[in-house]
Write a protein that holds these residues in place. Structure first.
Motif, PDB file in Angstrom:
ATOM      1  N   ALA A  33      89.572  12.360  21.233  1.00  0.00           N
ATOM      2  CA  ALA A  33      89.281  10.964  20.885  1.00  0.00           C
ATOM      3  C   ALA A  33      90.509  10.238  20.345  1.00  0.00           C
ATOM      4  O   ALA A  33      90.476   9.033  20.095  1.00  0.00           O
ATOM      5  CB  ALA A  33      88.160  10.906  19.850  1.00  0.00           C
ATOM      6  N   GLY A  34      91.604  10.996  20.153  1.00  0.00           N
ATOM      7  CA  GLY A  34      92.840  10.384  19.675  1.00  0.00           C
ATOM      8  C   GLY A  34      92.852  10.074  18.193  1.00  0.00           C
ATOM      9  O   GLY A  34      93.556   9.180  17.745  1.00  0.00           O
ATOM     10  N   VAL A  35      92.051  10.831  17.418  1.00  0.00           N
ATOM     11  CA  VAL A  35      92.034  10.612  15.967  1.00  0.00           C
ATOM     12  C   VAL A  35      92.308  11.935  15.251  1.00  0.00           C
ATOM     13  O   VAL A  35      92.074  13.016  15.787  1.00  0.00           O
ATOM     14  CB  VAL A  35      90.689  10.019  15.473  1.00  0.00           C
ATOM     15  CG1 VAL A  35      90.473   8.639  16.067  1.00  0.00           C
ATOM     16  CG2 VAL A  35      89.522  10.934  15.786  1.00  0.00           C
ATOM     17  N   ASP A  36      92.812  11.811  14.034  1.00  0.00           N
ATOM     18  CA  ASP A  36      93.067  12.976  13.199  1.00  0.00           C
ATOM     19  C   ASP A  36      92.714  12.578  11.777  1.00  0.00           C
ATOM     20  O   ASP A  36      93.500  11.934  11.085  1.00  0.00           O
ATOM     21  CB  ASP A  36      94.530  13.412  13.304  1.00  0.00           C
ATOM     22  CG  ASP A  36      94.811  14.675  12.495  1.00  0.00           C
ATOM     23  OD1 ASP A  36      93.844  15.303  12.022  1.00  0.00           O
ATOM     24  OD2 ASP A  36      95.992  15.025  12.323  1.00  0.00           O
ATOM     25  N   VAL A  37      91.492  12.904  11.377  1.00  0.00           N
ATOM     26  CA  VAL A  37      90.972  12.418  10.099  1.00  0.00           C
ATOM     27  C   VAL A  37      90.748  13.587   9.151  1.00  0.00           C
ATOM     28  O   VAL A  37      90.119  14.581   9.511  1.00  0.00           O
ATOM     29  CB  VAL A  37      89.636  11.661  10.311  1.00  0.00           C
ATOM     30  CG1 VAL A  37      89.099  11.144   8.987  1.00  0.00           C
ATOM     31  CG2 VAL A  37      89.807  10.514  11.295  1.00  0.00           C
ATOM     32  N   GLU A  38      91.288  13.477   7.950  1.00  0.00           N
ATOM     33  CA  GLU A  38      91.017  14.461   6.901  1.00  0.00           C
ATOM     34  C   GLU A  38      90.054  13.819   5.905  1.00  0.00           C
ATOM     35  O   GLU A  38      90.364  12.778   5.328  1.00  0.00           O
ATOM     36  CB  GLU A  38      92.308  14.875   6.192  1.00  0.00           C
ATOM     37  CG  GLU A  38      93.251  15.734   7.033  1.00  0.00           C
ATOM     38  CD  GLU A  38      92.687  17.089   7.379  1.00  0.00           C
ATOM     39  OE1 GLU A  38      91.824  17.602   6.627  1.00  0.00           O
ATOM     40  OE2 GLU A  38      93.096  17.642   8.422  1.00  0.00           O
ATOM     41  N   VAL A  39      88.902  14.423   5.719  1.00  0.00           N
ATOM     42  CA  VAL A  39      87.884  13.856   4.836  1.00  0.00           C
ATOM     43  C   VAL A  39      87.668  14.802   3.660  1.00  0.00           C
ATOM     44  O   VAL A  39      87.450  16.000   3.845  1.00  0.00           O
ATOM     45  CB  VAL A  39      86.546  13.655   5.582  1.00  0.00           C
ATOM     46  CG1 VAL A  39      85.506  13.045   4.655  1.00  0.00           C
ATOM     47  CG2 VAL A  39      86.747  12.769   6.805  1.00  0.00           C
ATOM     48  N   GLU A  40      87.745  14.260   2.464  1.00  0.00           N
ATOM     49  CA  GLU A  40      87.470  15.065   1.281  1.00  0.00           C
ATOM     50  C   GLU A  40      85.967  15.202   1.120  1.00  0.00           C
ATOM     51  O   GLU A  40      85.237  14.206   1.059  1.00  0.00           O
ATOM     52  CB  GLU A  40      88.080  14.399   0.037  1.00  0.00           C
ATOM     53  CG  GLU A  40      88.206  15.347  -1.134  1.00  0.00           C
ATOM     54  CD  GLU A  40      88.930  14.724  -2.311  1.00  0.00           C
ATOM     55  OE1 GLU A  40      88.792  15.271  -3.416  1.00  0.00           O
ATOM     56  OE2 GLU A  40      89.623  13.706  -2.122  1.00  0.00           O
TER      57      GLU A  40
END
Length: 199
Positions: A33-40
């Protein structure tokens, strides 16, 4: 319909694809999807953490995103490791280190009852959400067995099958696992949502 999986875990991606393909849903990775998300993961429940992850990826990708937050809850440890399953023992441990620590902490305890819990949340770019949960009860093995699966699978023993999750085929595991149950419940909820019956 495409859903972005809000996880970098290849095991989860494989399981979600296998279980949701019958609904005509294509599950793609964050990379695709072209995203790189780090979620706490600051939620106090599996459901809260799943929705935090799905919401962040839906916002970043502008596509519907699905997240699973799951973990192992051990009766003798008052439900631990629970929502901290992936972080049990601190950042320095891998899957093997975590389940070895858990077995060490259970040394001498006869009550081995435990359950895997999975909460699924799908967030849409318009803010709508579809949620579901599932669980699978079992007992903690005294030593790891099996080569498949991931996480705590080698020590999660299913008495009815006389095997750990890591000894099951993907088909056997999906039929009874917490994630399998949650995803089948999710399919029903998603169908209701797409058909507008929950409006």
């Amino acid at each position: 319909m495409k859903l972005v999986l809000a996880s970098k875990n290849p095991g989860k991606l494989r399981e979600m694809r296998e279980i949701l393909q019958g609904l005509g849903i294509e599950v793609i990775s964050e990379t695709e999807a072209g995203v790189d998300v780090e979620v706490e993961e600051t939620g106090s429940t599996f459901a809260e953490n799943a929705c935090l992850k799905a919401g962040a990826v839906a916002k970043a990708s502008d596509l519907p995103a699905i997240a699973d937050d799951s973990g192992l809850c051990v009766d003798a440890l008052n439900g631990a490791p629970g929502v901290y399953s992936a972080r049990y023992g601190g950042e320095g441990l891998d899957d093997v280190g975590r389940y070895r620590l858990l077995l060490e902490n259970m040394r001498g305890m006869l009550d081995r009852r435990c359950r895997f819990v999975s909460a699924i949340c799908c967030c849409f770019p318009n803010g709508d959400r579809v949620e579901a949960e599932g669980e699978c009860r079992g007992t903690l093995a005294y030593a790891p067995k099996g080569e498949d699966g991931f996480g705590y699978d080698p020590i999660f023993f299913v008495p009815g099958l006389k095997k750990t999750f890591a000894q099951l085929t993907p088909e056997e595991k999906n039929a009874i696992s917490h994630r399998g149950v949650a995803l089948r419940n999710f399919k029903v909820e998603l169908e209701n949502y797409l058909n507008g019956t929950d409006q």
